[in-house]
Scaffold this motif. Structure first.
Motif, PDB file in Angstrom:
ATOM      1  N   ALA A 182      14.456 -25.345 -14.259  1.00  0.00           N
ATOM      2  CA  ALA A 182      13.023 -25.085 -14.095  1.00  0.00           C
ATOM      3  C   ALA A 182      12.724 -23.596 -13.936  1.00  0.00           C
ATOM      4  O   ALA A 182      11.575 -23.175 -14.076  1.00  0.00           O
ATOM      5  N   TYR A 183      13.742 -22.829 -13.636  1.00  0.00           N
ATOM      6  CA  TYR A 183      13.606 -21.373 -13.469  1.00  0.00           C
ATOM      7  C   TYR A 183      14.921 -20.776 -13.979  1.00  0.00           C
ATOM      8  O   TYR A 183      15.543 -21.347 -14.885  1.00  0.00           O
ATOM      9  N   TRP A 184      15.374 -19.656 -13.434  1.00  0.00           N
ATOM     10  CA  TRP A 184      16.645 -19.103 -13.889  1.00  0.00           C
ATOM     11  C   TRP A 184      17.758 -20.139 -13.717  1.00  0.00           C
ATOM     12  O   TRP A 184      17.721 -20.956 -12.792  1.00  0.00           O
ATOM     13  N   THR A 185      18.754 -20.069 -14.578  1.00  0.00           N
ATOM     14  CA  THR A 185      19.779 -21.108 -14.585  1.00  0.00           C
ATOM     15  C   THR A 185      21.012 -20.691 -13.795  1.00  0.00           C
ATOM     16  O   THR A 185      21.324 -21.287 -12.765  1.00  0.00           O
ATOM     17  N   VAL A 186      21.733 -19.691 -14.256  1.00  0.00           N
ATOM     18  CA  VAL A 186      22.896 -19.176 -13.528  1.00  0.00           C
ATOM     19  C   VAL A 186      22.560 -17.760 -13.090  1.00  0.00           C
ATOM     20  O   VAL A 186      22.474 -16.847 -13.915  1.00  0.00           O
ATOM     21  N   HIS A 187      22.364 -17.567 -11.787  1.00  0.00           N
ATOM     22  CA  HIS A 187      21.981 -16.268 -11.240  1.00  0.00           C
ATOM     23  C   HIS A 187      23.098 -15.805 -10.315  1.00  0.00           C
ATOM     24  O   HIS A 187      23.334 -16.401  -9.259  1.00  0.00           O
ATOM     25  N   LEU A 188      23.795 -14.742 -10.713  1.00  0.00           N
ATOM     26  CA  LEU A 188      24.914 -14.207  -9.954  1.00  0.00           C
ATOM     27  C   LEU A 188      24.528 -12.842  -9.406  1.00  0.00           C
ATOM     28  O   LEU A 188      24.292 -11.905 -10.166  1.00  0.00           O
TER      29      LEU A 188
END
Length: 484
Positions: A182-188
């Motif tokens: 629904a928003y960013w998927t993979v945020h590191l």
């Protein structure tokens, strides 16, 4: 005696069978902690218990068993675990907005929440042949032609980011299907020593802000062999202000990926309050995207020492909902536009109401093949903000393929005119230094609207070198080949 021997043999065989069937002591099945795979029960507590027990025992595998759908609200990963989603197993986000309360950006609460999270993690692997599903459409408003309406909110935008890891070390993500964020998927964020390999990331192309992989203040990252479809950027490098203590984003390698985006398939920026450097993007295919490759510097941070090589770009126009006007390659440095949007207070240095922009320098494009409705755009607020840009073996084929109006370059979000009208040229330069084009070509397709123009158009560029540049203007005899 023979009967006794037979009984003993049977006993040992039975015991051996039981040992073979037993689960290894370092495997923690979520079903052993109460998880129910009916697709309806919220299993966040059971999954968290399994993760906590695994981590407390010194580490091991937390296993989502094959063949079932496990719905869950937010949960956190811990150090020294492998989170394994087995084949034909799915973990899907709870569609109830009320269970998402933790901001993805700390005190900036207007840009989504966290579903699967973790802070200060070491030695974490997320893997398996199964699926992580963000259930993204459940958080959207009405469906439009090329996007979804974003639901209004007061303080917290409840849309969950699918995976957010802050301060990770030795992180591995591999072999999964990750979808429907629904928003960013993979945020590191602030992660070091990361490998992402062989994942299929499939977001709905109408979901705004649905970035694929965002590397934020992260270092020593390798992304390889991935297939990504995202409404927003597929792979994005940045330095967000909310996490400024983690320092620069650097030493990034992307190899052998295929991408589709309604925004920009490979993007650096726009949020960049530190430095982004030493980046290699190689052997990639970009299909049916808006922008192909973009450097969009809008803050005081710098971008330098980046190489893009061996890339095929296929881009075309989308509506103004999406940033970009089908530029296959885009390199820009403009101060961020002032605004009263929901997160305006987090876009500029603390206590300031307007920003400044850092330099973009030493950017190299080699062996790039582009098919697009627009040309390459390079521009800065002043000439010294974009320097040392090399195009070597960059071939452009420009043709009109949609009914959407063209003749525009998109410079949003900037303190200059956001949508710049002008002729579509193969290469359009506006304020830069030390640009080289060599061994490259511009070709025009059979559908040529009257706004198709020059091979190169240049304004305010110091030290422009053209070496072995092939191609004529879109209308030879009517429009000059070069406008310098």
């Amino acid at each position: 005696m023979r009967l006794k021997t037979t009984a003993l043999l049977f006993f040992f065989l039975f015991a051996a069978f039981q040992l073979l069937q037993a689960k290894p002591k370092d495997d923690f099945y979520i079903t052993d902690f109460g998880a129910i795979g009916n697709g309806k029960t919220d299993n966040a507590i059971a999954i968290q218990k399994a993760i906590d027990a695994c981590s407390k025992s010194g580490g091991g595998k937390v296993i989502v068993p094959a063949g079932k759908i496990f719905m869950a609200g937010p949960f956190d990963l811990k150090s020294n675990i492998e989170f394994i989603v087995e084949v034909n197993a799915t973990v899907i986000a709870n569609p109830d907005e009320k269970v998402y309360t933790k901001s993805a950006f700390r005190q900036n609460k207007g840009e989504g929440t966290i579903w699967i999270g973790g802070e200060n993690l070491k030695n974490v692997t997320i893997a398996g042949a199964g699926t992580l599903d963000g259930n993204g459409i459940s958080f959207m408003g009405a469906e439009l032609d090329d996007s979804f309406v974003l639901k209004p909110f007061n303080v917290i935008d409840p849309r969950p980011h699918l995976l957010t890891i802050v301060g990770g070390k030795n992180i591995r993500i591999r072999d999964l299907t990750i979808r429907n964020s629904a928003y960013w998927t993979v945020h590191l964020i602030g992660c070091d020593d990361v490998a992402i390999d062989n994942i299929t990331l499939l977001n709905n192309l109408k979901v705004r802000n649905s970035d694929g992989i965002d590397l934020d203040h992260s270092t020593n990252v390798r992304i390889s062999n991935c297939y990504i479809e995202s409404g927003d950027d597929c792979i994005c490098l940045k330095n967000r202000r909310e996490y400024e203590e983690f320092g620069p984003c650097q030493n990034i390698v992307v190899n052998n990926c295929t991408m589709t985006s309604r925004s920009c398939a490979i993007k650096i920026g726009s949020e960049n309050m530190d430095s982004i450097s030493h980046v290699l993007i190689n052997n990639c295919i970009i299909k049916k995207s808006n922008r192909g490759i973009g450097i969009q510097n809008r803050d005081e941070g710098t971008v330098s020492d980046v190489i893009f090589s061996n890339i095929i770009v296929d881009s075309h126009l989308f509506s103004d909902v999406w940033w970009g006007k089908a530029e296959p390659i885009y390199v820009t440095a403009y101060p961020r536009a002032k605004g009263n949007n929901k997160d305006a207070g987090w876009r500029f240095p603390r206590g300031e109401t307007e920003g400044r922009v850092g330099a973009v320098s030493n950017i190299y494009f080699s062996n790039i093949r582009c098919v697009s409705e627009n040309g390459v755009y390079v521009g800065g607020s002043t000439a010294d903000k974009v320097t040392g840009i090399v195009f070597d073996q960059v071939d452009l084929s420009i043709d009109k393929t949609t009914a959407l109006p063209g003749g525009t370059y998109d410079r949003r979000p900037a303190n200059v005119e956001g949508l710049l009208k002008g002729l579509t040229s193969g290469f359009y330069f506006d304020q830069a230094k030390h640009i080289t084009i060599r061994n490259s070509a511009v070709n025009w397709g059979s559908h040529r609207p009257d706004y198709f123009g020059h091979v190169v158009e240049s304004h305010g560029v110091e030290d422009l070198k053209l070496v072995n540049l092939d191609g004529n203007s879109a209308f030879p005899g009517k429009v000059e080949r070069l406008k310098l």
